[in-house]
Design a protein around this motif. Structure first.
Motif, mmCIF file in Angstrom:
data_model
loop_
_atom_site.group_PDB
_atom_site.id
_atom_site.type_symbol
_atom_site.label_atom_id
_atom_site.label_comp_id
_atom_site.label_asym_id
_atom_site.label_seq_id
_atom_site.Cartn_x
_atom_site.Cartn_y
_atom_site.Cartn_z
ATOM 1 N N ARG A 129 0.828 -1.205 0.000
ATOM 2 C CA ARG A 129 0.000 0.000 0.000
ATOM 3 C C ARG A 129 0.867 1.261 0.000
ATOM 4 N NH1 ARG A 129 -2.865 -3.294 3.351
ATOM 5 N NH2 ARG A 129 -2.075 -2.337 5.247
ATOM 6 N N SER A 132 2.436 1.614 -3.418
ATOM 7 C CA SER A 132 1.440 2.051 -4.406
ATOM 8 C C SER A 132 1.119 3.521 -4.220
ATOM 9 C CB SER A 132 0.162 1.224 -4.278
ATOM 10 O OG SER A 132 0.426 -0.116 -4.584
ATOM 11 N N SER A 133 0.985 3.940 -2.977
ATOM 12 C CA SER A 133 0.699 5.340 -2.684
ATOM 13 C C SER A 133 1.846 6.219 -3.174
ATOM 14 C CB SER A 133 0.488 5.528 -1.184
ATOM 15 O OG SER A 133 0.311 6.893 -0.882
ATOM 16 N N LYS A 137 1.648 8.943 -6.125
ATOM 17 C CA LYS A 137 2.039 10.335 -5.910
ATOM 18 C C LYS A 137 3.094 10.745 -6.929
ATOM 19 C CE LYS A 137 3.803 13.541 -2.413
ATOM 20 N NZ LYS A 137 4.237 14.446 -3.432
#
Length: 157
Positions: A129, A132-133, A137
């Protein structure tokens, strides 16, 4: 995408628990084999003693007279068999207790390993996560830069 790989800091603990479980499973298999062998030997002795008893009862029913020597020998054989049978039954009970204790240890070791693996999976999910974040971004920032350059290019024209 980022090039970082997930590394679980408790992997040595997980491996240690896996190895402990593997050793206990081998021990449990050995104990199950010992119980099976002892049980088979006990049943074989029971069958032998029952056969001797049936032969003796059959002889009595037919009116055969047994010589005193043979009767004494048969009595000693049956008595000795009963003693061996009791000893084998005690040994089997002990082996079954040891097997049951090992099975309980396997259950406990499995729970301990499952807990570490569940924690590892949670940590891996959090890592993915976060990656992926960060990737999202980065892509968003890159898109924004491209849009800004496109607008600059339009203004310069």
């Amino acid at each position: 995408m980022g090039g970082k790989r997930f590394r679980y800091p408790l992997e040595p603990l997980r491996l240690t628990r896996q190895w402990a479980l593997d050793e206990l499973l081998v021990l449990l298999a050995e104990r199950n084999g010992q119980v099976a062998e002892a049980s088979a030997a006990l049943e074989q002795l029971r069958a032998q003693l029952e056969q001797v008893r049936q032969d003796w009862l059959g002889g009595q029913a037919s009116g055969q007279v047994l010589a005193l020597e043979r009767l004494a020998l048969l009595g000693r054989y049956l008595q000795d068999g009963a003693v061996r049978l009791a000893a084998m039954a005690r040994q089997l009970a002990q082996l079954e207790r040891e097997r049951d204790e090992t099975a309980a240890q396997v259950t406990s070791a499995r729970r301990a390993l499952d807990a570490v693996e569940e924690h590892r999976d949670e940590q891996r999910g959090a890592f993915v996560r976060a990656q992926s974040s960060g990737d999202f971004k980065s892509a968003d920032d890159h898109w924004s830069v491209l849009q800004a350059r496109g607008m600059e290019h339009e203004l310069d024209s």
